[in-house]
Design an enzyme around this catalytic site. Sequence first.
Site, PDB file in Angstrom:
ATOM      1  CG  ASN A 209      -0.246  -0.069   2.497  1.00 58.83           C
ATOM      2  OD1 ASN A 209       0.463   0.859   2.851  1.00 58.83           O
ATOM      3  ND2 ASN A 209      -0.396  -1.178   3.234  1.00 58.83           N
ATOM      4  CG  PHE A 323      -2.447   6.121  13.010  1.00 52.74           C
ATOM      5  CD1 PHE A 323      -1.768   5.825  14.182  1.00 52.74           C
ATOM      6  CD2 PHE A 323      -2.182   7.324  12.369  1.00 52.74           C
ATOM      7  CE1 PHE A 323      -0.838   6.707  14.702  1.00 52.74           C
ATOM      8  CE2 PHE A 323      -1.249   8.211  12.885  1.00 52.74           C
ATOM      9  CZ  PHE A 323      -0.578   7.906  14.054  1.00 52.74           C
ATOM     10  CE  LYS A 337     -11.034   1.329  10.346  1.00 52.48           C
ATOM     11  NZ  LYS A 337     -10.208   1.920   9.304  1.00 52.48           N
ATOM     12  CE  LYS A 341      -9.139  -2.281  14.089  1.00 53.25           C
ATOM     13  NZ  LYS A 341      -8.100  -2.372  13.067  1.00 53.25           N
TER      14      LYS A 341
HETATM   15  N1  CTP Z   1      -4.342  -2.782  11.962  1.00 54.27           N
HETATM   16  C1  CTP Z   1      -3.697  -3.889  12.471  1.00 54.27           C
HETATM   17  N2  CTP Z   1      -3.786  -5.085  11.841  1.00 54.27           N
HETATM   18  C2  CTP Z   1      -4.485  -5.216  10.703  1.00 54.27           C
HETATM   19  C3  CTP Z   1      -5.152  -4.113  10.173  1.00 54.27           C
HETATM   20  C4  CTP Z   1      -5.053  -2.901  10.828  1.00 54.27           C
HETATM   21  O1  CTP Z   1      -3.038  -3.789  13.504  1.00 54.27           O
HETATM   22  N3  CTP Z   1      -4.538  -6.402  10.107  1.00 54.27           N
HETATM   23  C5  CTP Z   1      -4.257  -1.515  12.683  1.00 54.27           C
HETATM   24  C6  CTP Z   1      -3.512  -0.412  11.958  1.00 54.27           C
HETATM   25  O2  CTP Z   1      -2.144  -0.386  12.346  1.00 54.27           O
HETATM   26  C7  CTP Z   1      -4.224   0.854  12.425  1.00 54.27           C
HETATM   27  C8  CTP Z   1      -5.644   0.383  12.690  1.00 54.27           C
HETATM   28  O3  CTP Z   1      -5.571  -1.040  12.840  1.00 54.27           O
HETATM   29  O4  CTP Z   1      -3.717   1.360  13.630  1.00 54.27           O
HETATM   30  C9  CTP Z   1      -6.646   0.710  11.631  1.00 54.27           C
HETATM   31  O5  CTP Z   1      -6.198   0.286  10.379  1.00 54.27           O
HETATM   32  P1  CTP Z   1      -7.049   0.514   9.072  1.00 54.27           P
HETATM   33  O6  CTP Z   1      -6.333  -0.106   7.915  1.00 54.27           O
HETATM   34  O7  CTP Z   1      -7.460   1.954   8.982  1.00 54.27           O
HETATM   35  O8  CTP Z   1      -8.371  -0.279   9.435  1.00 54.27           O
HETATM   36  P2  CTP Z   1      -8.850  -1.749   9.343  1.00 54.27           P
HETATM   37  O9  CTP Z   1      -9.125  -2.206  10.731  1.00 54.27           O
HETATM   38  O10 CTP Z   1      -7.910  -2.580   8.534  1.00 54.27           O
HETATM   39  O11 CTP Z   1     -10.245  -1.565   8.618  1.00 54.27           O
HETATM   40  P3  CTP Z   1     -10.589  -1.224   7.080  1.00 54.27           P
HETATM   41  O12 CTP Z   1      -9.393  -1.639   6.266  1.00 54.27           O
HETATM   42  O13 CTP Z   1     -11.795  -2.044   6.841  1.00 54.27           O
HETATM   43  O14 CTP Z   1     -10.860   0.255   7.038  1.00 54.27           O
END
Ligand code: CTP
Length: 398
Positions: A209, A323, A337, A341
């Site tokens: 990404n 984040f 979130k 979480k």
């Molecule tokens: N995060 C994590 N592990 C994952 C996905 C996300 O620890 N497999 C953590 C990221 O480091 C961040 C937070 O969760 O602090 C939110 O990540 P984000 O990508 O915005 O959200 P997702 O929970 O993945 O939800 P979505 O992709 O559906 O928006």
Amino acid sequence: MFKDKNIILGVTGGIAAYKSVEIASRLRKAGASVHVIMTSGAQNFITPLTFREITGNPVVTTMWGEVTNYNVEHIALAELADAVIVAPATANFIAKASAGIADDMLTTTLLAVQAPVFFAPAMNTNMYNNPLTQGNIKKLTALGWHFIPPAAGHLACGAEGVGRMPEPVDIVEFVHNWFSRTMDMSKLKVLVTAAGTHEPIDPVRFIGNRSSGKMGYAVAEAAAARGADVILVSGPSSLEIPCGVNAIMVQTAAEMRKAVLENYNSADIVIKAAAVADYRVRNISDQKIKKNDDELILTLDKNPDILKELGELKQPGQILVGFAAETQNLIEYARQKLEKKNLDMIVANDVSRKDSGFNSDTNAVKLLFRNGQVEEMPLMSKKEVANQLLDRVLSLKQ
Ligand code: CTP
């Protein structure tokens, strides 16, 4: 904070010199004794008399004339200083400082000073972005001098862009924050994750990404500068590991999860700025996949949500910050979130904006807290966002 401090205010020859009067005034009102040194260029824009009236102190304009009140020795002010602020700092002055030139009172004082030094650059955008200027800033930053990032907007030369001197109130606040933050995180262990993970498809390809890691690295750097014991778990990134930070480099979400869990129990504060890939490829090819067919179908499996797991394992006293990178419904998704979480705070980031989010040096974030409070932060450098964020985390910890 400024009470009884001796602040040297260096004024160089830029149109923003008139704004330095307000800096002097604010510092004096905050209790500082302000000593102004003007370069000859600055005197084309504003008179020493103005600063003398505002500060109540003599203004130094030359190395050679009579200097009332100060020890005649030319480094007397350097010895007196608790901090030096150069505002505005022109490209020419920054270049001279980085070359170690001492041909007037301000450059001489800077060369001799032991106290922290703050520069507020102000110049045309192209001059600011010129690799020579950027190289000079980098060199001085590496020596521990602080640069207060210039603001974007309308410049005196008619152009639009970065290079405008930050507002006096922001400069004074920057220095104030720097003083109040010094070492306020010592004895704390901070675990930071940064950058995106790479999920391999075959030996040469991966799913990734746009995360650059800048935000997470800025948090790690700021926490280390404030005395914390910092572990940075980072996905692939081209950024340099900040000074004083212990880094664990990982590729995949699974590797990040392992490194984070191994360091979680001993961490007082966890800040998960990483953009973790939500899915990984089920069957990673041992060999490079050849383009034989018209289509290629990859089956993806969901990665574990590391942050959610940390939220479930969280011990009393631990602070967990996540984040949320969103392109729509920022607050709503971020709040979901935060709750799902079990976080103490979430930093909501609108990544559809050009000046925020991935790869940008600035960020405009919203902070959401468990009690429902939402704090909207103005656009600022990721470094400053990092420090503001740590300020909030520390107040949550009390
Ligand atoms: N995060 C994590 N592990 C994952 C996905 C996300 O620890 N497999 C953590 C990221 O480091 C961040 C937070 O969760 O602090 C939110 O990540 P984000 O990508 O915005 O959200 P997702 O929970 O993945 O939800 P979505 O992709 O559906 O928006």
